[in-house]
Design a protein around this motif. Structure first.
Motif, mmCIF file in Angstrom:
data_model
loop_
_atom_site.group_PDB
_atom_site.id
_atom_site.type_symbol
_atom_site.label_atom_id
_atom_site.label_comp_id
_atom_site.label_asym_id
_atom_site.label_seq_id
_atom_site.Cartn_x
_atom_site.Cartn_y
_atom_site.Cartn_z
ATOM 1 N N ASN A 90 17.457 -59.377 50.264
ATOM 2 C CA ASN A 90 18.911 -59.312 50.219
ATOM 3 C C ASN A 90 19.433 -58.615 48.968
ATOM 4 N N MET A 91 18.744 -58.782 47.843
ATOM 5 C CA MET A 91 19.230 -58.176 46.606
ATOM 6 C C MET A 91 19.071 -56.650 46.630
ATOM 7 N N ALA A 92 17.959 -56.159 47.162
ATOM 8 C CA ALA A 92 17.812 -54.707 47.285
ATOM 9 C C ALA A 92 18.860 -54.139 48.225
ATOM 10 N N LEU A 93 19.133 -54.843 49.324
ATOM 11 C CA LEU A 93 20.139 -54.380 50.272
ATOM 12 C C LEU A 93 21.538 -54.518 49.693
ATOM 13 N N ASN A 94 21.786 -55.578 48.922
ATOM 14 C CA ASN A 94 23.087 -55.802 48.296
ATOM 15 C C ASN A 94 23.451 -54.643 47.370
ATOM 16 N N ARG A 95 22.515 -54.259 46.496
ATOM 17 C CA ARG A 95 22.787 -53.154 45.580
ATOM 18 C C ARG A 95 22.883 -51.819 46.323
ATOM 19 N N GLY A 96 22.135 -51.678 47.402
ATOM 20 C CA GLY A 96 22.233 -50.461 48.194
ATOM 21 C C GLY A 96 23.598 -50.306 48.824
ATOM 22 N N TYR A 97 24.157 -51.402 49.368
ATOM 23 C CA TYR A 97 25.492 -51.346 49.953
ATOM 24 C C TYR A 97 26.552 -51.062 48.887
ATOM 25 N N PHE A 98 26.436 -51.723 47.730
ATOM 26 C CA PHE A 98 27.470 -51.555 46.718
ATOM 27 C C PHE A 98 27.534 -50.116 46.217
ATOM 28 N N PHE A 99 26.401 -49.557 45.821
ATOM 29 C CA PHE A 99 26.435 -48.210 45.267
ATOM 30 C C PHE A 99 26.745 -47.170 46.339
ATOM 31 N N SER A 100 26.374 -47.446 47.583
ATOM 32 C CA SER A 100 26.804 -46.539 48.656
ATOM 33 C C SER A 100 28.321 -46.565 48.779
ATOM 34 N N TYR A 101 28.901 -47.743 48.677
ATOM 35 C CA TYR A 101 30.359 -47.887 48.808
ATOM 36 C C TYR A 101 31.092 -47.254 47.631
ATOM 37 N N ILE A 102 30.711 -47.606 46.407
ATOM 38 C CA ILE A 102 31.489 -47.202 45.243
ATOM 39 C C ILE A 102 31.335 -45.720 44.936
ATOM 40 N N LEU A 103 30.164 -45.146 45.180
ATOM 41 C CA LEU A 103 29.969 -43.724 44.896
ATOM 42 C C LEU A 103 30.720 -42.839 45.877
ATOM 43 N N GLN A 104 31.024 -43.354 47.065
ATOM 44 C CA GLN A 104 31.837 -42.603 48.015
ATOM 45 C C GLN A 104 33.334 -42.886 47.817
ATOM 46 N N ARG A 105 33.639 -44.149 47.493
ATOM 47 C CA ARG A 105 35.057 -44.504 47.328
ATOM 48 C C ARG A 105 35.678 -43.799 46.131
ATOM 49 N N LEU A 106 34.915 -43.608 45.037
ATOM 50 C CA LEU A 106 35.440 -43.011 43.812
ATOM 51 C C LEU A 106 34.860 -41.616 43.585
ATOM 52 N N ASN A 107 34.674 -40.890 44.659
ATOM 53 C CA ASN A 107 34.141 -39.539 44.542
ATOM 54 C C ASN A 107 34.980 -38.573 45.372
ATOM 55 N N GLU A 108 36.291 -38.811 45.384
ATOM 56 C CA GLU A 108 37.171 -38.002 46.205
ATOM 57 C C GLU A 108 37.959 -36.994 45.383
ATOM 58 N N SER A 109 38.130 -37.244 44.097
ATOM 59 C CA SER A 109 38.881 -36.317 43.256
ATOM 60 C C SER A 109 38.460 -36.514 41.812
ATOM 61 N N GLU A 110 38.910 -35.613 40.949
ATOM 62 C CA GLU A 110 38.572 -35.722 39.545
ATOM 63 C C GLU A 110 39.297 -36.881 38.872
ATOM 64 N N PHE A 111 40.345 -37.399 39.502
ATOM 65 C CA PHE A 111 41.050 -38.543 38.936
ATOM 66 C C PHE A 111 40.234 -39.833 39.111
ATOM 67 N N ASP A 112 39.345 -39.833 40.107
ATOM 68 C CA ASP A 112 38.487 -41.003 40.310
ATOM 69 C C ASP A 112 37.262 -40.982 39.405
ATOM 70 N N PHE A 113 36.971 -39.851 38.814
ATOM 71 C CA PHE A 113 35.751 -39.713 38.025
ATOM 72 C C PHE A 113 35.662 -40.727 36.883
ATOM 73 N N PRO A 114 36.748 -40.969 36.112
ATOM 74 C CA PRO A 114 36.639 -41.981 35.048
ATOM 75 C C PRO A 114 36.458 -43.409 35.573
ATOM 76 N N LEU A 115 36.801 -43.661 36.828
ATOM 77 C CA LEU A 115 36.708 -45.005 37.381
ATOM 78 C C LEU A 115 35.310 -45.327 37.923
ATOM 79 N N LEU A 116 34.433 -44.328 37.993
ATOM 80 C CA LEU A 116 33.064 -44.599 38.447
ATOM 81 C C LEU A 116 32.368 -45.545 37.481
ATOM 82 N N PRO A 117 31.399 -46.331 37.952
ATOM 83 C CA PRO A 117 30.687 -47.225 37.038
ATOM 84 C C PRO A 117 30.019 -46.461 35.900
#
Length: 949
Positions: A90-117
């Motif tokens: 579950n932990m490997a899958l948990n981190r896989g889901y999170f980084f898949s979500y956040i790297l796509q959610r905050l990768n739409e414009s240069e304004f999202d770039f500072p908000l990436l982890p």
């Protein structure tokens, strides 16, 4: 030739020659696969591992057993010995889901770039995964493909479109016995090293020659099909897509009726039950040379993105802590592994694995096969730890004794004709009643007297003839003796009582009627001879607990009890549990929607995996808020930014997506504890909550399973406000004024020296300290029904019986002291929890204890796991000195459902055979004594009127 190579060569030579070397302390312990694994493991250490080949650092592929599979986890029986692997999964899958979500959610414009982890997010997230699971996880990492990581912590060096060559933060637990920050020299398991694997010598972990790479990237387990590492799918339709809706709150108590965010992201695959691929791959056990220097097992999950990335999340566990199944399994069995069959159970027993032993011998117990019973000296099953220490002579004692004479199971309509024997002839009712009455009048059955006589004949026959002739002659003599004794006893009873029907129907108790009350008629010679020759017995006095002496769990004596009042209360509670549904819950009073807290007894063990998921997030939030200051700059490296709402939503989404048993998850901040980086001010209340509800508008069940919804709990109405819930108020009252008791953790981060990662160096803040709660600080709510009373589609409820698991997290106040910041929760279904109806200690707050109506004079209660929230989850096994009398080919115990059903019939004065569900007194290995017990078991129901034919 090195020491390891020499040991392997000697072992191979011995096998070729054909010798069976006994590696145990005694000759009867023959060499097996466990010895081969142990020899390979002890031949490698931190001093010689760099000189050994890759094959010497790996164990066979099928060494690891009971591997969890994502698409069958909701259906399989999860035994306690599989808990560690499920958390690893579950932990490997948990981190896989999170980084898949956040790297796509905050990768739409240069304004999202500072908000990436930032790099602190990666480092502290990996460390929290390890600190929250001592004994379960030993490492965690996220490994990016070449030039796929956009580093916002190098704003003065990297532009928006520039990437790092490699980035792979990995955290693992350090043995801090001699660590320089451990002044007391007491190992704590709370020191974590975090290092960027993409920096320093041999940093190219994507190369084939890298020692880590073949372990899980190019050498997949053939039992698990994995086809998405690397992710070469160019068509977006081929990737798994997940829909999610987010409802934001405009102000406390106000929730929008339409979602503010309706999006879709690509994530790790979610296969159906018929699909043969899985999102998590388990590596074969390998030696982690140069880091932990331990034998590890890694779980690997993919991180999916718009682009073709080669990114994975991993979790590690110490191989020696994983339980394995030592019992013999068929080659076609899914549980068959390289270590199957190393248990040393006898030919008359069957093997059952035990949890908590890890990689060592003795993790099993041996039950008697149906048709066998334990010797008189054995109390319960043979334990593997005792067998593994037995000498050559003692090894012969771990066998069961055959039950020479078994009866067919009785039913309400007669004796079942399941065997090959002939149907018994119905006896005369008068003779039966007279015989049983005689047995009661003498306060000792005539069959007991015949048993003593039969044993004497048995000893004489053993000296005179062979075993085959002994059995035939012994049975014949016993039958003749029994016929003459019974005939004489019946004749005497008729003469003694005058043949009156009142005397024949008497059911006086043995303690009231004795031989002194009999008439003055002389006893027949045969009966008198039996009474004179019987052995005198002295009744044991066991009136107090101290008189029991040293006992184990299989003998509870008078501590075993059954409470009829508690049984009725449990039945009433189960009626309440079943009667409340999502359709009628709104009409129920509030007290009907809450069960007593004792009903959730045992949830802390059964839902440990889910509780540690919430604990991981609480550890991360505590570490981040106590150590990250956005204004800090370390040379050309920025520390990190404030946590933003996208990251918190991603964390709660990943909790419910990676675990089938988590229905909802939330992060609930205290008042003015969350700082919004966009608005640059503090938010009064903020509570991102994710639900595994699916989209009610969709008719496609598969698509509903891939749809999720989240909302800001700050918009809940005042009657449902999260800061007024018990789990929030109690935790705040406990920790708001006094943070004493929190665990101290130490994190040692190593960062890259330059952009290309030519070397590694300690971070400027080295080490990092933070305090976080322990597993014992988790709050477990009472079971309650989460009901949508208003039937409002804009209100999200689970509409099921659930338990909420709550964990506090902490930040730093303006005065640089620890302060309570909020609560992390996960909600689990009550229907997945097992109940224990067996007797237990008086101080255990178990609502269901002492409700199993076993016959504790001859049996003891054993709970059955994974029967979910249902009654009758127990079995009644024979106590020491007793045997299972029925001719069942598959069981050796009385099933709980049958016992409870007949008990209720007995209470309602219905036809039943509850009194037959006992174990009879065990006899010697001869046939002769068992015939008496069979006769007694057959005639008792007619006398008591509990069974008719």
């Amino acid at each position: 030739m090195g020491r390891g190579s020499l040991a392997i060569a000697v072992s191979a030579a011995c096998l070729l020659i054909g010798y069976s070397i006994a590696i145990g302390p005694y000759d009867w312990m023959h060499r097996d696969n466990f010895d081969l694994i142990m020899e390979k493991m002890i031949s490698v250490d931190e001093k010689n591992c760099k000189e050994m080949s890759i094959d010497s650092l790996r164990l066979p592929v099928n060494t690891l057993g009971q591997v969890p599979k994502f698409n069958v986890l909701p259906q399989i029986v999860v035994f306690p010995n599989r808990t560690k692997l499920i958390h690893l999964h579950n932990m490997a899958l948990n981190r896989g889901y999170f980084f898949s979500y956040i790297l796509q959610r905050l990768n739409e414009s240069e304004f999202d770039f500072p908000l990436l982890p930032g790099f602190m997010y990666y480092y502290l997230s990996s460390a929290a995964t390890v600190t929250s699971a001592p004994g379960l996880l030993n490492g965690s990492s996220i490994l990016f493909d070449t030039h796929c990581q956009y580093a916002n912590w190098f704003p003065t060096i990297l532009n928006f479109n520039q990437t790092l060559p490699l980035f792979g933060p990995k955290a693992w637990r350090l043995d801090d016995y001699q660590d320089n920050v451990n002044w007391l020299r007491e190992p704590t398991n709370n020191t974590i090293i975090v290092e960027d694997l993409g920096a320093g010598p041999n940093h190219n972990y994507t190369a084939r020659w890298h020692r880590l790479n073949p372990l899980f990237l190019y050498d997949p387990d053939p039992r698990i099909k994995i086809d998405f590492i690397p992710d070469l799918r160019t068509d977006n339709q081929a990737k798994h897509q997940y829909d999610y809706n987010i409802y934001n709150s405009s102000s406390p108590g106000v929730m929008g009726k339409t979602p503010n965010v309706t999006r879709r992201f690509f994530g790790p695959p979610s296969p159906g039950i018929q699909e043969n691929y899985h999102p998590v791959y388990f590596s074969r056990p390998y030696f982690d040379c140069g880091r932990t220097n331990m034998w590890l097992v890694s779980s690997v999950g993919p991180v999916i993105d718009f682009m073709r990335r080669y990114t994975v999340s991993t979790s590690d566990i110490d191989f020696r802590r994983i339980d394995f199944d030592p019992c013999k399994r068929g080659v076609e069995s899914p549980d068959h592994t390289y270590l199957s069959g190393v248990a040393r159970c006898g030919s008359t027993t069957t093997c059952e694995p035990l949890p908590g032993y890890g990689f060592q011998r003795g993790g099993y117990m041996c039950h008697c096969l149906p048709g066998f019973r334990y010797p008189y000296w054995q109390n319960g099953p043979f334990l593997g730890r005792n067998i593994e220490q037995a000498s050559d002579e003692e090894a012969k004692r771990f066998e069961c004794i055959p039950v020479r004479w078994r009866i067919h199971r009785l039913t309400q309509s007669g004796i079942s004709n399941s065997g090959t024997g002939n149907r018994r002839r119905k006896r005369s009712a008068d003779d039966v009643k007279l015989l049983v009455q005689l047995m009661r009048l003498y306060n000792a059955s005539s069959m007991t007297e015949l048993r003593v006589r039969a044993e004497e004949h048995d000893r004489q026959d053993q000296q005179a003839a062979a075993q085959a002739k002994l059995q035939r002659t012994g049975v014949r003599r016993f039958v003749q003796l029994a016929k003459s004794a019974v005939s004489a006893a019946v004749s005497y009873l008729k003469n003694a009582t005058g043949g009156s029907s009142a005397a024949r129907n008497s059911t006086a108790s043995p303690s009231i009627v004795s031989t002194k009350l009999l008439p003055r008629h002389p006893l027949p010679e045969a009966t008198q001879r039996l009474l004179d020759e019987r052995k005198s017995r002295v009744k044991r006095n066991i009136e107090t607990i101290a008189d029991y002496g040293e006992q184990n769990i299989y003998y509870l004596g008078r501590l075993s009890s059954f409470s009829s009042d508690r049984y009725n209360a449990v039945k009433a509670l189960m009626r309440q549990y079943v009667s409340i549904t999502p359709e009628n819950c709104g009409a129920q009073p509030p007290d009907r929607l809450v069960l007593p807290g004792e009903v959730g007894f045992g949830a802390d063990k059964q839902f440990e995996v889910q509780a540690r998921t919430a604990l991981r997030l609480a550890h991360f939030l505590s570490a981040f808020q106590q150590n990250v200051n956005p204004d800090e700059i370390y040379g050309g490296v920025h520390g990190d930014k404030y946590l933003n709402e996208h990251q918190i939503y991603g964390e709660v989404f990943s909790n419910i997506m990676a675990d089938h048993w988590i229905l909802s998850s939330g992060v609930y901040y205290d008042r003015d504890a969350f700082f919004n980086p966009k608005l640059r001010n503090k938010v009064e209340y903020f509570g991102p909550t994710a639900y595994k509800l699916g989209s009610e508008q969709r008719t496609d069940q598969k698509q509903r399973e891939l749809s999720f919804v989240a909302e800001d709990a700050a918009g809940w109405e005042a009657a449902r406000a999260y800061y007024e819930r018990d789990w929030f108020k109690l935790l705040k009252e406990r920790w708001a004024s006094n943070t004493y008791g929190l665990e101290k953790f130490v994190t040692k981060p190593f960062v890259r020296f330059d952009l290309n990662g030519t070397s590694s160096k300690p971070f400027q803040r080295f080490p990092i300290y933070y305090r976080a709660p322990r597993y014992e600080d988790i709050y477990w709510s009472k079971p309650y029904f989460d009901c949508n009373k208003d039937k409002d589609p804009n209100k999200r409820h689970l509409n099921a019986w659930v338990i909420t698991v709550a964990v506090p997290f902490f930040g730093i106040s303006p005065y640089k002291s620890l302060e309570f910041s909020g609560v992390v929760t996960v909600t689990v279904p009550l229907s997945k929890m097992d109940i224990n109806m067996c007797p237990s200690n008086f101080y255990e707050a178990n609502y269901f204890k002492n409700t199993a109506p076993c016959h504790y004079e001859t049996t003891y209660c054993v709970p059955i796991i994974n029967n979910r929230f249902a009654l009758d989850s127990y079995k009644c096994e024979c106590r020491q000195g007793y045997e299972y009398p029925f001719n069942d080919v598959s069981i050796w115990f009385h099933a709980g459902g049958m016992v409870s059903q007949n008990y209720e019939k007995m209470v309602n004065n219905e036809q039943n055979y509850y009194r037959m569900l006992t174990c009879r007194e065990g006899s010697a290995s001869s046939l002769l004594p068992t015939l008496a017990a069979v006769a007694l078991a057959l005639v008792s129901p007619w006398l008591t009127g509990q069974l008719t034919f």
